[in-house]
Design a protein around this motif. Structure first.
Motif: not given
Length: 315
Positions: A13-14, A17, A142, A146, A163, A166, A170
């Motif tokens: 998820f990194r 993102e 993307s 999500r 999460r 993410t 972000r």
């Protein structure tokens, strides 16, 4: 949960993102470059590369020739660039495959579809006429991912690690865009408060998908102080530093309940959240925006490393 699996989820998820943030930044740079002369347009593209931390790699291949096609092809698809969007999506797919049994079919299929679609789109050089379609596709995929995560995943440790990846990514992206604004986008400090300064701040909002939200909250006024406050301290905006850290705190609290204890990363996170809650924009600007952002990025990086140590991630 095995550290290897936690690592796979976190970085899946990194990477995704980061890919979306890169697409948004390129779009904002492209918009600005279209309205500038060739020298100023080159400066805009240079700021994109610096924000992404790819200046040395870019100049090793292209020198200081910061033209649009050179920049967006390098950032999106260049095989010699490990930070290119295509490379990140491939790494995300690899991470997803390694944790296939821990994610739902919908999440896996969305990640896999994203990789196949972008592999085809980025197989040949991108022209300015194709750039919009490519960036739209990255953002759309993307958004679908999500939706798959939120709509199908159990709210367990796997979801929490997703999460964390993410929102750490972000927050880092928002901070770096804010920092580059003062040190690259403006020709000199004499431009602060000028019409150029206001246009650049509007560009910052666009790159963070915050222009409409900010205008709605502020009756359309473009003010550097208000925009900085919005992006740093407004907990209602999903890309602000305060919002990202509120979400990190919530997911870390759930991990602490699942594992039955807190660790060093929880203390770092608690201290940072307390600071963000008690800060005013006046104190940030008095300290200096650059110094504040530099400190925040350092703490954010430290938090990510501590999470990996606390939960025994395996590289």
């Amino acid at each position: 949960m095995l550290g290897r699996s936690a690592n796979g989820i976190f970085w899946l998820f990194r990477y995704l993102e980061r890919a979306e943030n890169t697409a948004r930044l390129i779009e904002a740079g492209f918009r600005m470059a279209l309205t500038r002369d060739s020298k100023d347009a080159s400066d805009e593209w240079r700021s994109v590369v610096i924000t992404l931390g790819q200046q040395a790699a870019f100049e090793a291949k292209h020198g200081t020739d910061y033209t649009g096609p050179h920049v967006f092809n390098f950032v999106l698809r260049d095989k010699d660039n490990p930070g290119a969007v295509l490379a990140m999506v491939e790494q995300a797919r690899s991470s997803a495959r390694s944790v296939r049994t821990g994610i739902t079919r919908e999440v896996w299929e969305t990640v896999n579809d994203t990789w196949m679609i972008l592999r085809e789109m980025l197989a040949r050089p991108i022209t300015e006429t194709r750039l919009g379609d490519v960036l739209d596709t990255i953002r759309r995929q993307s958004t679908q991912l999500r939706g798959a995560l939120e709509g199908t995943m159990l709210r367990n440790e796997i979801y929490n690690f997703a999460r964390l990846g993410t929102f750490i990514e972000r927050a880092d992206n928002t901070a770096r865009i804010l920092d580059v604004k003062y040190y690259v986008l403006l020709p000199s400090l004499s431009y602060v408060g000028s019409s150029l300064d206001n246009v650049q701040w509007e560009n910052v909002l666009r790159s963070l998908a915050g222009e409409r939200a900010y205008r709605w909250l502020n009756a359309g006024r473009m003010e550097a102080k208000g925009i900085a406050e919005f992006l740093i301290l407004d907990g209602r905006f999903p890309r602000s530093l305060a919002y990202c850290y509120a979400k990190l705190q919530s997911n870390m609290a759930q991990l602490a309940r699942e594992y039955g204890h807190e660790a060093a990363s929880h203390e770092i996170l608690r201290d940072t959240c307390t600071r963000l809650h008690t800060l005013s924009i006046e104190s940030v600007l008095e300290q200096g925006l650059h110094q504040f952002i530099a400190d925040f990025i350092a703490v954010n990086t430290r938090l990510a490393l501590e999470i990996q140590r606390d939960y025994r991630f395996i590289e």
